[in-house]
Design a protein around this motif. Structure first.
Motif, PDB file in Angstrom:
ATOM      1  N   MET A   1       1.538  -1.265   0.024  1.00  0.00           N
ATOM      2  CA  MET A   1       0.099   0.254   0.598  1.00  0.00           C
ATOM      3  C   MET A   1       1.028   1.412   0.035  1.00  0.00           C
ATOM      4  SD  MET A   1      -2.780  -1.245   0.045  1.00  0.00           S
ATOM      5  CE  MET A   1      -4.025   1.174   0.685  1.00  0.00           C
ATOM      6  N   GLN A   2       1.738   1.283   0.745  1.00  0.00           N
ATOM      7  CA  GLN A   2       2.403   2.819   1.011  1.00  0.00           C
ATOM      8  C   GLN A   2       3.524   2.742  -0.610  1.00  0.00           C
ATOM      9  OE1 GLN A   2       5.002   1.799   4.269  1.00  0.00           O
ATOM     10  NE2 GLN A   2       3.571   2.439   5.949  1.00  0.00           N
ATOM     11  N   ALA A   3       3.856   1.025  -1.198  1.00  0.00           N
ATOM     12  CA  ALA A   3       4.226   1.607  -2.532  1.00  0.00           C
ATOM     13  C   ALA A   3       3.683   2.450  -3.255  1.00  0.00           C
ATOM     14  CB  ALA A   3       4.984   0.278  -2.808  1.00  0.00           C
ATOM     15  N   ASP A   4       2.502   1.978  -3.571  1.00  0.00           N
ATOM     16  CA  ASP A   4       1.550   2.448  -4.175  1.00  0.00           C
ATOM     17  C   ASP A   4       1.231   4.033  -4.509  1.00  0.00           C
ATOM     18  OD1 ASP A   4       1.212   0.289  -5.369  1.00  0.00           O
ATOM     19  OD2 ASP A   4      -0.879  -0.448  -3.775  1.00  0.00           O
ATOM     20  N   ALA A   5       1.454   4.280  -2.764  1.00  0.00           N
ATOM     21  CA  ALA A   5       0.863   5.980  -2.299  1.00  0.00           C
ATOM     22  C   ALA A   5       2.495   6.466  -3.105  1.00  0.00           C
ATOM     23  CB  ALA A   5       0.577   5.854  -0.927  1.00  0.00           C
ATOM     24  N   ALA A   6       3.492   6.031  -2.605  1.00  0.00           N
ATOM     25  CA  ALA A   6       5.058   6.703  -3.312  1.00  0.00           C
ATOM     26  C   ALA A   6       4.231   6.436  -4.594  1.00  0.00           C
ATOM     27  CB  ALA A   6       5.690   5.883  -2.714  1.00  0.00           C
ATOM     28  N   ALA A   7       3.850   5.594  -5.024  1.00  0.00           N
ATOM     29  CA  ALA A   7       4.145   5.979  -6.841  1.00  0.00           C
ATOM     30  C   ALA A   7       2.993   6.963  -7.024  1.00  0.00           C
ATOM     31  CB  ALA A   7       2.931   4.325  -7.031  1.00  0.00           C
ATOM     32  N   LEU A   8       1.797   6.522  -6.492  1.00  0.00           N
ATOM     33  CA  LEU A   8       0.567   7.328  -7.407  1.00  0.00           C
ATOM     34  C   LEU A   8       0.941   9.248  -7.015  1.00  0.00           C
ATOM     35  CD1 LEU A   8      -2.251   8.600  -7.451  1.00  0.00           C
ATOM     36  CD2 LEU A   8      -3.624   8.192  -5.724  1.00  0.00           C
ATOM     37  N   SER A   9       2.095   9.372  -6.167  1.00  0.00           N
ATOM     38  CA  SER A   9       2.672  10.820  -5.543  1.00  0.00           C
ATOM     39  C   SER A   9       3.501  11.435  -6.440  1.00  0.00           C
ATOM     40  CB  SER A   9       2.948  10.977  -3.994  1.00  0.00           C
ATOM     41  OG  SER A   9       3.492  11.887  -4.117  1.00  0.00           O
ATOM     42  N   ALA A  10       4.210  10.220  -6.897  1.00  0.00           N
ATOM     43  CA  ALA A  10       5.081  10.270  -7.416  1.00  0.00           C
ATOM     44  C   ALA A  10       4.375  11.147  -9.282  1.00  0.00           C
ATOM     45  CB  ALA A  10       6.166   8.644  -8.223  1.00  0.00           C
ATOM     46  N   ARG A  11       3.755  10.514  -9.403  1.00  0.00           N
ATOM     47  CA  ARG A  11       2.518  10.612 -10.822  1.00  0.00           C
ATOM     48  C   ARG A  11       2.410  11.689 -10.621  1.00  0.00           C
ATOM     49  NH1 ARG A  11       1.694   5.333 -10.824  1.00  0.00           N
ATOM     50  NH2 ARG A  11      -0.275   6.148 -10.617  1.00  0.00           N
ATOM     51  N   ARG A  12       1.851  12.457  -9.232  1.00  0.00           N
ATOM     52  CA  ARG A  12       1.159  13.382  -9.660  1.00  0.00           C
ATOM     53  C   ARG A  12       2.073  14.895  -9.118  1.00  0.00           C
ATOM     54  NH1 ARG A  12      -2.985  12.641  -4.275  1.00  0.00           N
ATOM     55  NH2 ARG A  12      -4.308  11.312  -5.390  1.00  0.00           N
ATOM     56  N   ARG A  13       3.565  14.787  -8.689  1.00  0.00           N
ATOM     57  CA  ARG A  13       4.372  15.372  -8.849  1.00  0.00           C
ATOM     58  C   ARG A  13       4.969  15.488  -9.862  1.00  0.00           C
ATOM     59  NH1 ARG A  13       5.969  12.884  -4.106  1.00  0.00           N
ATOM     60  NH2 ARG A  13       7.052  12.462  -5.358  1.00  0.00           N
ATOM     61  N   GLY A  14       5.077  14.622 -10.979  1.00  0.00           N
ATOM     62  CA  GLY A  14       5.572  14.811 -12.844  1.00  0.00           C
ATOM     63  C   GLY A  14       4.673  15.352 -13.064  1.00  0.00           C
ATOM     64  N   ARG A  15       3.138  14.935 -13.366  1.00  0.00           N
ATOM     65  CA  ARG A  15       2.479  15.734 -14.043  1.00  0.00           C
ATOM     66  C   ARG A  15       2.628  17.415 -13.506  1.00  0.00           C
ATOM     67  NH1 ARG A  15      -3.684  14.156 -12.787  1.00  0.00           N
ATOM     68  NH2 ARG A  15      -3.263  15.180 -10.910  1.00  0.00           N
ATOM     69  N   LEU A  16       2.101  17.957 -12.059  1.00  0.00           N
ATOM     70  CA  LEU A  16       2.534  19.175 -12.135  1.00  0.00           C
ATOM     71  C   LEU A  16       3.773  19.737 -12.889  1.00  0.00           C
ATOM     72  CD1 LEU A  16       1.710  18.795  -7.918  1.00  0.00           C
ATOM     73  CD2 LEU A  16       0.137  20.281 -10.255  1.00  0.00           C
ATOM     74  N   ARG A  17       4.965  19.096 -12.306  1.00  0.00           N
ATOM     75  CA  ARG A  17       5.964  19.559 -12.803  1.00  0.00           C
ATOM     76  C   ARG A  17       6.185  19.721 -14.788  1.00  0.00           C
ATOM     77  NH1 ARG A  17       8.402  16.251  -9.379  1.00  0.00           N
ATOM     78  NH2 ARG A  17       9.311  14.146 -10.771  1.00  0.00           N
ATOM     79  N   ARG A  18       5.072  18.888 -15.118  1.00  0.00           N
ATOM     80  CA  ARG A  18       4.859  18.971 -17.131  1.00  0.00           C
ATOM     81  C   ARG A  18       4.031  20.373 -16.929  1.00  0.00           C
ATOM     82  NH1 ARG A  18       4.889  13.583 -15.681  1.00  0.00           N
ATOM     83  NH2 ARG A  18       2.499  13.476 -16.194  1.00  0.00           N
ATOM     84  N   GLU A  19       3.115  20.450 -16.570  1.00  0.00           N
ATOM     85  CA  GLU A  19       1.684  21.098 -16.539  1.00  0.00           C
ATOM     86  C   GLU A  19       1.884  22.954 -16.292  1.00  0.00           C
ATOM     87  OE1 GLU A  19      -1.980  19.710 -14.631  1.00  0.00           O
ATOM     88  OE2 GLU A  19      -1.892  18.013 -16.051  1.00  0.00           O
ATOM     89  N   ILE A  20       2.765  23.195 -14.742  1.00  0.00           N
ATOM     90  CA  ILE A  20       3.272  23.914 -14.296  1.00  0.00           C
ATOM     91  C   ILE A  20       3.348  24.900 -15.478  1.00  0.00           C
ATOM     92  CG2 ILE A  20       4.810  25.752 -12.633  1.00  0.00           C
ATOM     93  CD1 ILE A  20       4.107  23.434 -10.789  1.00  0.00           C
ATOM     94  N   PRO A  21       4.890  24.713 -16.366  1.00  0.00           N
ATOM     95  CA  PRO A  21       5.062  25.591 -17.402  1.00  0.00           C
ATOM     96  C   PRO A  21       4.352  26.067 -18.362  1.00  0.00           C
ATOM     97  CG  PRO A  21       6.917  24.153 -16.843  1.00  0.00           C
ATOM     98  CD  PRO A  21       5.717  23.501 -16.097  1.00  0.00           C
TER      99      PRO A  21
END
Length: 303
Positions: A1-21
């Motif tokens: 579960m912790q691994a899934d939550a970490a992966a989901l959080s990483a995807r969100r951070r990656g999406r934010l980094r792509r969308e912010i510019p």
């Protein structure tokens, strides 16, 4: 579960980094739209409910300016002229533009030259177009004088100074200017028609005019809608062509709402009445565009 939550959080951070510019790049444009376009629109609506004359006032007179506007013969004439111009202009451009597109679609020789010739009027502004047609239709200088110089002394073509026909001279000039744009849009649609359709029609012995009329034309619906929207925008903006050709005359025979607004805004110093007319134009545009936007929204949901 912790691994899934970490992966989901990483995807969100990656999406934010792509969308912010992208969001930062679009922010100035969005700010201009909000402040300039929407802000000016709301400001115009607010002024239409005031008694503003030379300078803006911030009182509230309800619908007084609109009641006064609807009681003015000049505004009624301008609205009628806009309807006449809009219907004839859009219909004329679609028919002439479609015929020109079909002509070019026959793969005639010097196709590029014909395309340039038909599209050339659209490269000119409405002011230049208006001045050229004013000269051509002037009874003392243009077509009438030319034909009479050839011996037909009784020839008369004075629509430009005829109160009942002057609005149609503006329609003719506008169609000449805009038909080339419609031709380009519809020609792009015609060139996108599947070649197998033409082969099948030829095998079945269907006449060419029936193929264009009953099979090809329905396929061009998106291009036709695009052309109608572009032409409708030109109708609402109609001002410079009228000023260049007739300046609203003879009398007020060719008056249009945009000229009514400009006259009352800068010459008659009646901001309240001018903004009320502008709001009426905005309501008309929204009423025309609403069915089209609704149809596009429903179409997008179905797909």
């Amino acid at each position: 579960m912790q691994a899934d939550a970490a992966a989901l959080s990483a995807r969100r951070r990656g999406r934010l980094r792509r969308e912010i510019p992208g969001a930062l790049a679009l922010a100035p444009t969005a700010l201009v739209v909000l402040v300039v376009f929407l802000g000016c629109m709301l400001w115009t609506v607010r002024l239409s409910f005031t008694s503003s004359q030379l300078l803006p006032r911030f009182d509230f007179v309800g619908f007084e300016q609109f009641e006064r506007l609807l009681g003015m013969g000049r505004f009624i004439v301008s609205a009628q002229n806009l309807v006449i111009f809009g219907v004839l202009f859009i219909a004329g451009c679609l028919v002439l533009g479609y015929l020109l597109a079909v002509f070019i679609d026959q793969k005639v020789r010097a196709e590029g030259a014909f395309r340039s010739i038909f599209l050339f009027p659209h490269a000119m502004s409405f002011v230049v177009t208006g001045l050229a047609w004013q000269w051509l239709l002037n009874p003392e200088l243009g077509l009438q004088r030319l034909v009479r110089s050839w011996g037909w002394e009784s020839f008369t073509f004075d629509w430009l100074v005829d109160r009942d026909m002057a609005i149609y001279t503006i329609v003719i000039a506008a169609i000449w200017q805009a038909a080339g744009l419609v031709m380009v849009i519809l020609l792009a649609g015609l060139r996108g028609v599947d070649a197998d359709l033409w082969k099948a029609a030829k095998i079945d012995g269907i006449p060419t005019w029936r193929v264009y009329g009953w099979i090809v034309t329905p396929l061009l619906k998106p291009m036709i809608v695009t052309a109608v929207v572009l032409l409708a925008i030109s109708v609402v903006k109609l001002f410079d062509l009228v000023v260049a050709m007739t300046h609203g005359g003879p009398g007020i025979a060719t008056e249009v709402p945009a000229k009514f607004v400009m006259d009352h805004l800068f010459e008659r110093n009646n901001i309240g009445l001018a903004t009320a007319c502008a709001v009426m134009m905005l309501i008309t545009v929204l009423a025309v565009l609403a069915p089209w936007l609704y149809a596009r929204t429903r179409g997008g949901q179905r797909t």
